[in-house]
Design a protein around this motif. Structure first.
Motif, PDB file in Angstrom:
ATOM      1  N   LYS A  48      -7.385   0.975 -17.444  1.00 32.62           N
ATOM      2  CA  LYS A  48      -8.163   0.021 -16.789  1.00 32.62           C
ATOM      3  C   LYS A  48      -9.820   0.886 -16.808  1.00 32.62           C
ATOM      4  CE  LYS A  48      -8.130  -3.348 -13.256  1.00 32.62           C
ATOM      5  NZ  LYS A  48      -7.224  -3.871 -12.148  1.00 32.62           N
ATOM      6  N   TRP A  49      -9.954   1.917 -16.389  1.00 30.92           N
ATOM      7  CA  TRP A  49     -10.893   2.589 -16.243  1.00 30.92           C
ATOM      8  C   TRP A  49     -11.096   3.515 -17.279  1.00 30.92           C
ATOM      9  CZ3 TRP A  49     -14.882   1.417 -12.424  1.00 30.92           C
ATOM     10  CH2 TRP A  49     -14.433   0.759 -11.450  1.00 30.92           C
ATOM     11  N   SER A  50     -12.512   3.766 -17.901  1.00 38.29           N
ATOM     12  CA  SER A  50     -12.510   4.832 -19.073  1.00 38.29           C
ATOM     13  C   SER A  50     -13.654   5.931 -18.646  1.00 38.29           C
ATOM     14  CB  SER A  50     -12.796   4.089 -20.264  1.00 38.29           C
ATOM     15  OG  SER A  50     -11.972   3.080 -20.776  1.00 38.29           O
ATOM     16  N   LYS A  51     -13.358   7.162 -18.801  1.00 44.72           N
ATOM     17  CA  LYS A  51     -14.336   7.910 -18.438  1.00 44.72           C
ATOM     18  C   LYS A  51     -15.588   7.997 -19.454  1.00 44.72           C
ATOM     19  CE  LYS A  51     -13.748  12.606 -18.664  1.00 44.72           C
ATOM     20  NZ  LYS A  51     -13.349  13.998 -18.246  1.00 44.72           N
ATOM     21  N   VAL A  52     -16.884   7.964 -19.165  1.00 43.24           N
ATOM     22  CA  VAL A  52     -18.023   8.434 -19.857  1.00 43.24           C
ATOM     23  C   VAL A  52     -18.284   9.769 -20.114  1.00 43.24           C
ATOM     24  CG1 VAL A  52     -20.425   7.867 -19.934  1.00 43.24           C
ATOM     25  CG2 VAL A  52     -18.973   6.503 -18.828  1.00 43.24           C
ATOM     26  N   SER A  53     -18.401  10.745 -19.106  1.00 39.22           N
ATOM     27  CA  SER A  53     -18.523  12.189 -19.247  1.00 39.22           C
ATOM     28  C   SER A  53     -18.539  12.728 -17.937  1.00 39.22           C
ATOM     29  CB  SER A  53     -19.582  12.240 -20.265  1.00 39.22           C
ATOM     30  OG  SER A  53     -19.934  13.642 -20.465  1.00 39.22           O
ATOM     31  N   ASP A  54     -18.696  14.125 -18.145  1.00 38.69           N
ATOM     32  CA  ASP A  54     -18.734  14.981 -16.710  1.00 38.69           C
ATOM     33  C   ASP A  54     -20.032  15.306 -16.757  1.00 38.69           C
ATOM     34  OD1 ASP A  54     -15.723  16.135 -18.132  1.00 38.69           O
ATOM     35  OD2 ASP A  54     -15.823  15.027 -16.309  1.00 38.69           O
ATOM     36  N   ALA A  55     -20.549  15.726 -15.348  1.00 39.99           N
ATOM     37  CA  ALA A  55     -21.665  16.246 -15.171  1.00 39.99           C
ATOM     38  C   ALA A  55     -21.755  17.460 -14.017  1.00 39.99           C
ATOM     39  CB  ALA A  55     -22.654  15.012 -14.352  1.00 39.99           C
ATOM     40  N   GLN A  56     -22.722  18.272 -14.202  1.00 43.70           N
ATOM     41  CA  GLN A  56     -22.358  19.383 -13.221  1.00 43.70           C
ATOM     42  C   GLN A  56     -23.967  19.529 -12.461  1.00 43.70           C
ATOM     43  OE1 GLN A  56     -21.423  23.048 -15.451  1.00 43.70           O
ATOM     44  NE2 GLN A  56     -19.186  22.544 -15.266  1.00 43.70           N
ATOM     45  N   PHE A  57     -23.882  20.442 -11.165  1.00 42.45           N
ATOM     46  CA  PHE A  57     -24.850  20.153 -10.585  1.00 42.45           C
ATOM     47  C   PHE A  57     -25.019  21.735  -9.921  1.00 42.45           C
ATOM     48  CE2 PHE A  57     -23.908  15.777 -10.629  1.00 42.45           C
ATOM     49  CZ  PHE A  57     -25.242  15.108 -10.857  1.00 42.45           C
ATOM     50  N   GLY A  58     -26.264  22.527  -9.865  1.00 40.86           N
ATOM     51  CA  GLY A  58     -26.406  23.592  -9.411  1.00 40.86           C
ATOM     52  C   GLY A  58     -26.477  23.533  -7.899  1.00 40.86           C
ATOM     53  N   THR A  59     -26.601  24.826  -7.350  1.00 44.07           N
ATOM     54  CA  THR A  59     -26.948  25.004  -5.798  1.00 44.07           C
ATOM     55  C   THR A  59     -28.298  24.091  -5.384  1.00 44.07           C
ATOM     56  OG1 THR A  59     -27.556  27.036  -6.185  1.00 44.07           O
ATOM     57  CG2 THR A  59     -25.408  27.237  -5.669  1.00 44.07           C
TER      58      THR A  59
ATOM     59  N   GLU B 151     -15.231  21.513  -6.485  1.00 50.04           N
ATOM     60  CA  GLU B 151     -16.182  21.837  -5.529  1.00 50.04           C
ATOM     61  C   GLU B 151     -16.649  23.353  -5.965  1.00 50.04           C
ATOM     62  OE1 GLU B 151     -17.939  20.216  -2.738  1.00 50.04           O
ATOM     63  OE2 GLU B 151     -15.963  19.696  -2.348  1.00 50.04           O
ATOM     64  N   ASP B 152     -17.972  23.559  -5.811  1.00 49.62           N
ATOM     65  CA  ASP B 152     -18.473  24.823  -6.028  1.00 49.62           C
ATOM     66  C   ASP B 152     -17.726  25.907  -5.440  1.00 49.62           C
ATOM     67  OD1 ASP B 152     -20.110  26.961  -6.585  1.00 49.62           O
ATOM     68  OD2 ASP B 152     -22.056  26.352  -5.548  1.00 49.62           O
ATOM     69  N   ASP B 153     -17.162  26.940  -6.151  1.00 51.32           N
ATOM     70  CA  ASP B 153     -16.386  28.065  -5.670  1.00 51.32           C
ATOM     71  C   ASP B 153     -17.145  29.351  -5.617  1.00 51.32           C
ATOM     72  OD1 ASP B 153     -16.548  28.538  -8.456  1.00 51.32           O
ATOM     73  OD2 ASP B 153     -14.376  28.862  -8.773  1.00 51.32           O
ATOM     74  N   GLY B 154     -18.369  29.087  -5.740  1.00 48.89           N
ATOM     75  CA  GLY B 154     -19.189  30.147  -6.047  1.00 48.89           C
ATOM     76  C   GLY B 154     -19.414  30.885  -7.306  1.00 48.89           C
ATOM     77  N   SER B 155     -18.669  30.601  -8.090  1.00 48.38           N
ATOM     78  CA  SER B 155     -19.033  30.983  -9.649  1.00 48.38           C
ATOM     79  C   SER B 155     -19.014  29.804 -10.489  1.00 48.38           C
ATOM     80  CB  SER B 155     -17.807  31.938 -10.123  1.00 48.38           C
ATOM     81  OG  SER B 155     -16.295  30.783  -9.997  1.00 48.38           O
ATOM     82  N   GLN B 156     -18.765  28.652 -10.108  1.00 51.50           N
ATOM     83  CA  GLN B 156     -19.002  27.454 -11.145  1.00 51.50           C
ATOM     84  C   GLN B 156     -19.452  26.339 -10.328  1.00 51.50           C
ATOM     85  OE1 GLN B 156     -15.448  26.486 -13.554  1.00 51.50           O
ATOM     86  NE2 GLN B 156     -14.903  28.857 -13.752  1.00 51.50           N
TER      87      GLN B 156
END
Length: 467
Positions: A285-296, A260-265
């Motif tokens: 059973k489940w495999s990760k594809v990748s990570d995504a980030q979203f700005g404010t 969760e956005d902590d103000g710095s990330q």
């Protein structure tokens, strides 16, 4: 000339009206013939005698000739046959007649003819032939560029072979992830983040990875941890993709918010797909594809390429290969959603299985389109249309076709008209109009017989004078 001149004029009148009657008869006989163009009759007077001023001139005989109505369109009638077509406006289909057969294959005359009769159907050799036995011509379409590949029309032959499967290598994925995902755990009073037991700290090693120390999802989720995973993630839709053999592979995806956005990330999400539905115990059973980030502002900041790579995608033992998950430019967002669920607006892929030919139709662009059992379509040919500077001077041949004459001029590629599928052009004969002409013709013929009778009586009187 006197009485003999009158007799000759009456006889020419009888001949001319009989000529007109023959045209009327042919028009009525062909009132239901597809694409038929009626023949009207024109009359021309011939000077009977006398020269100079009006008082010395005499009415003479008459000649009759046919007048073409090629440029007058018949009504376009609805049809349920996909390969039927009509020309709305000016123009002619280019066709050829069949000359015979060699080794079980048709051979053709090589002489181009022109017609508006569009009741074409596919024959045993995959060619389009109309009810009069003429074969339709067109120009092939390049399957890659979708442009016309040739410059000279040829008889169209439809390839009925199976089209091969195409492996999926790209998935278009667009939509919105909620700011606060309403997971089962969240609804039960817990957090909206992925369960801490299923997360790890990011190393920041990959170019598009989350910052060091940030929480991201584990690389795999075991069968033992699946219930916990499902309770702390949300559905991301599913899509069927295809491997090189055309086998369908169902790819189910889920999103888990991990930071969760902590103000710095910024907020961070991890995307997973169901890689092995049969896994048990500690099996992945489940495999990760990748990570995504979203700005404010709700827009995705990572990955910077707006895409993720599903490397060596394999589901339940079916290998698809490397697939790019393409999010598009600013097309995957994170905005508040009252339902707390992922709203996927676009989810498509570019693969398909092998397909058999299912049908042939005519597009609005005047192209012959093949439909296949796998839902794909292909434009095969552009149907040729031509026009003529002197279309009224085309020579008629059997079956509603026309041949070039010196007076008609050579065919001009392209025409103002456009091809309409599942339509047929009816005959331009108007029965009511033809019967009106018939009445006038009959009266004129009858009147000419009276002239013959009167001339005969006058000649008889002249002969009787010497008795």
């Amino acid at each position: 000339m006197g009485v003999f001149g009158a007799l000759n004029a009456a006889v020419s009148g009888l001949s001319a009206q009989a000529y007109a009657l023959e045209n009327i008869s042919g028009n009525i006989a062909n009132s239901a013939t597809v694409g038929y163009k009626r023949l009207d009759t024109s009359f021309s007077d011939l000077v009977g005698g006398g020269r100079g001023s009006q008082p010395s001139q005499l009415a003479g005989t008459v000649s009759a000739s046919s007048r073409a109505t090629n440029g007058i369109q018949g009504d376009l009638q609805q049809s349920q046959v996909d390969t039927y077509m009509a020309i709305n406006g000016s123009g002619y289909f280019v066709v050829q007649g069949r000359a015979g057969e060699v080794d079980g294959r048709s051979i053709f005359t090589g002489n181009d003819l022109y017609t508006r009769r569009g009741d074409f159907e596919v024959d045993k050799e995959g060619r389009l032939v109309n009810g009069a036995g003429y074969y339709l011509m067109g120009q092939p379409i390049d399957p890659v560029t979708k442009n016309v590949a040739g410059s000279v029309p040829s008889i169209m032959t439809i390839d009925s072979s199976v089209i091969p499967a195409v492996v999926t290598d790209r998935i278009q994925y667009e939509g919105n992830l909620p700011t606060t995902p309403q997971t089962s755990a969240k609804l039960a009073g817990g957090t909206d983040l992925l369960d801490a037991a299923l997360t790890k700290a990011s190393t920041g090693a990959a170019p598009d990875a989350a910052a060091v120390g940030q929480t991201v999802g584990a690389d795999v989720i075991s069968s033992d941890d699946e219930v916990t995973f499902l309770n702390s993630s949300i559905a991301g839709e599913a899509i069927t993709v295809y491997n090189s053999s055309g086998t369908p592979v169902n790819v189910q995806m889920r999103w888990a918010k991990t930071f969760e956005d902590d103000g710095s990330q910024p907020d961070t999400w991890s995307l997973y797909y169901l890689s092995d539905s049969t896994a048990t115990g500690a099996g992945a059973k489940w495999s990760k594809v990748s990570d995504a980030q979203f700005g404010t502002d709700g827009r995705m900041t990572l990955p910077a390429t707006d895409s993720m790579a599903l490397t060596a995608l394999t589901v339940d033992g079916q290998t698809v290969g490397d697939v790019t998950l393409d999010f598009g430019t600013d097309a995957l967002t994170q905005f508040a959603d009252a339902n707390g669920s992922a709203k996927i607006s676009k989810l498509t892929q570019n693969g398909y299985p092998a397909g058999d030919l299912a049908g042939i139709s005519v597009s609005e662009a005047g192209r012959l389109v093949a439909s296949y059992s796998n839902g794909r379509t292909r434009e095969l040919y552009e149907i040729s249309l031509v026009s003529f500077s002197g279309e009224a001077w085309l020579e008629r041949v059997n079956g509603g076709a026309f041949e070039v004459t010196p007076e008609s001029g050579e065919p001009i590629s392209g025409a103002q008209g456009n091809i309409v599928g599942k339509r047929l052009e009816a005959s331009n004969t108007d029965i009511a109009d033809e019967f009106s002409k018939l009445i006038v013709t009959q009266q004129a013929y009858s009147a000419n017989t009276r002239i013959v009778s009167s001339s005969d009586e006058m000649l008889q009187e002249a002969i009787n004078m010497i008795r």
